[in-house]
Enzyme design. Structure first.
Site: not given
Ligand code: 3PG
Ligand code: MG
Length: 398
Positions: A38, A198, A355, A378
């Protein structure tokens, strides 16, 4: 959806205080950054602004602190950033108030400053107007380069974009461009690979995909839920039996929309979830009751690779097996290498994110070969679910 974003091409940077939202939420263990991707991704935007004579004021969150917490300070991340950037990065102990104002006032054209974790203030996550106004005082224009935080409607991701003249940074731009090629305006046919443990975390995603893609490969633990829903034995495999109806509904919807669902036809099975566990491959109709499926078998991989061959675009989220415990990484590695090969040959646009996916592609040694690998977790999932991301929407021109 219109794509009318202002980018750095339209920004007048010289002498401006540029508030740049970046994602510095990097994984850390014992104070050491374990994956700096990142940080690497935001360097071009920072350099371009600094070289254009802008004064770079970086805004970012770290972790999910409840109030100020030294353990979640961005200071060490700022030091790592400075190393990568090859120029000093000043640090302010707060992102608003006197400390921030002084640090910003001390900047000369081309300087870079990082402000402390925005989440030390509750106003950040509440997208509170007063907090937004405090942040806005520190800049003349706003640049968002944090796609991976764009699913949050927070002050530094959404509120500020509506308050100041706003622009997409280079990484945001690249991400949006790749995602558009992946699902919004893809070359067809499109195949999606969805894996992971899942179904329950990916129902919206699967429902959206069956109406958008031509073929959907389901792998990983979640495939067991689909296999079990058809009445087959999955033994001790991870499976969400209570989601059988959901699985069948997704299959029925796929039939309606003409999306081919590709489930495993064989599975690599073991008695225990352990690296190096003794294992055998069985046809999906004869999984032993006392074993668990830990990876897709070679015949499944052949079918997945054939689906990749038929496709012009691939969107990938989630591993096909328990890739973190070899040899159950083999299915994921084989399919990832095949997709990389097709991409190298110019036959496939391949977009991956989320992820575990990035970790799996790195493990297979092919992340570089993919057309685009998103660093978003996310945010990538929400995009695959077809949701609008507040941080992206706020950048669109009215
Ligand atoms: C992440 O790590 O996916 C982003 O930086 C968002 O972080 P968060 O899920 O804590 O909002
Ligand atoms: Mg996260």
């Amino acid at each position: 959806m219109s794509n009318a974003f202002r980018t750095l091409d339209q920004a007048d940077l010289k002498g401006k205080r540029v508030l740049v939202r970046v994602d510095l939420n990097v994984p850390m263990e014992n104070g050491r950054i374990t994956d700096a991707t990142r940080i690497e991704r935001i360097l071009p935007t920072i350099r371009e602004i600094a070289e254009g004579g802008g004064r770079v004021v970086l805004l970012a969150h770290f972790g999910r602190p409840k109030g100020r917490d030294p353990k979640e300070s961005l200071k060490p991340v700022g030091e790592a950033l400075s190393g990568q950037l090859g120029r000093p990065v000043a640090f302010a102990e707060d992102c608003i108030g006197d400390a921030a104002a002084k640090a910003v006032a001390a900047l000369k054209d081309g300087d870079v400053l990082l402000l402390e974790n925005t989440r030390f203030h509750p106003g950040e996550e509440k997208n509170d107007a007063t907090f937004v106004a405090e942040l806005a005082k520190l800049g003349d224009i706003y640049v968002n380069d944090a796609f991976s935080a764009a699913h949050r409607a927070h002050a530094s991701t959404e509120g500020l974009a509506r308050k100041l003249p706003s622009y997409a940074g280079r990484t945001m731009q690249a991400e949006l461009d790749a995602l558009t090629k992946g699902l919004e305006a893809p070359a067809r046919p499109v195949v999606a690979i969805v894996g992971g443990a899942k179904v329950s975390t990916k129902i919206d995603l699967l429902e959206n995909l069956v109406s958008r893609v031509d073929a959907l490969v389901i792998g990983g633990g979640m495939a067991n839920t689909f296999v079990a829903a058809t009445g087959l034995e999955v033994g001790k495999s991870l499976a969400e039996h209570d989601l059988a109806e959901t699985a069948l509904r997704i299959v029925a919807k796929a039939r309606e929309t003409g999306c081919a669902i590709i489930l495993p036809v064989d599975g690599v099975c073991a008695y225990e979830f352990k690296a190096g566990a003794v294992n055998h491959t069985y046809g999906i109709e004869s999984i032993p009751g006392d074993q668990m499926i830990l990876d897709v078998g070679s015949q499944s991989v052949e079918r997945i690779n054939a689906a990749i061959n038929d496709a012009k675009t691939l969107v990938w989220n989630g591993p096909l097996g328990a890739f973190e415990i070899p040899p159950f990484d083999q299915g994921t590695v084989a399919a990832a290498r095949h997709a990389a090969e097709r991409t190298r040959e110019g036959k496939l646009v391949s977009v991956a994110g989320g992820g575990d996916t990035v970790a799996a592609l790195n493990h297979a040694g092919v992340a570089e070969a993919f057309t685009y690998v998103s660093t978003a977790g996310g945010a990538f999932l929400e995009w695959m679910e077809g949701k609008e991301l507040p941080g992206v929407e706020a950048l669109r021109q009215a």
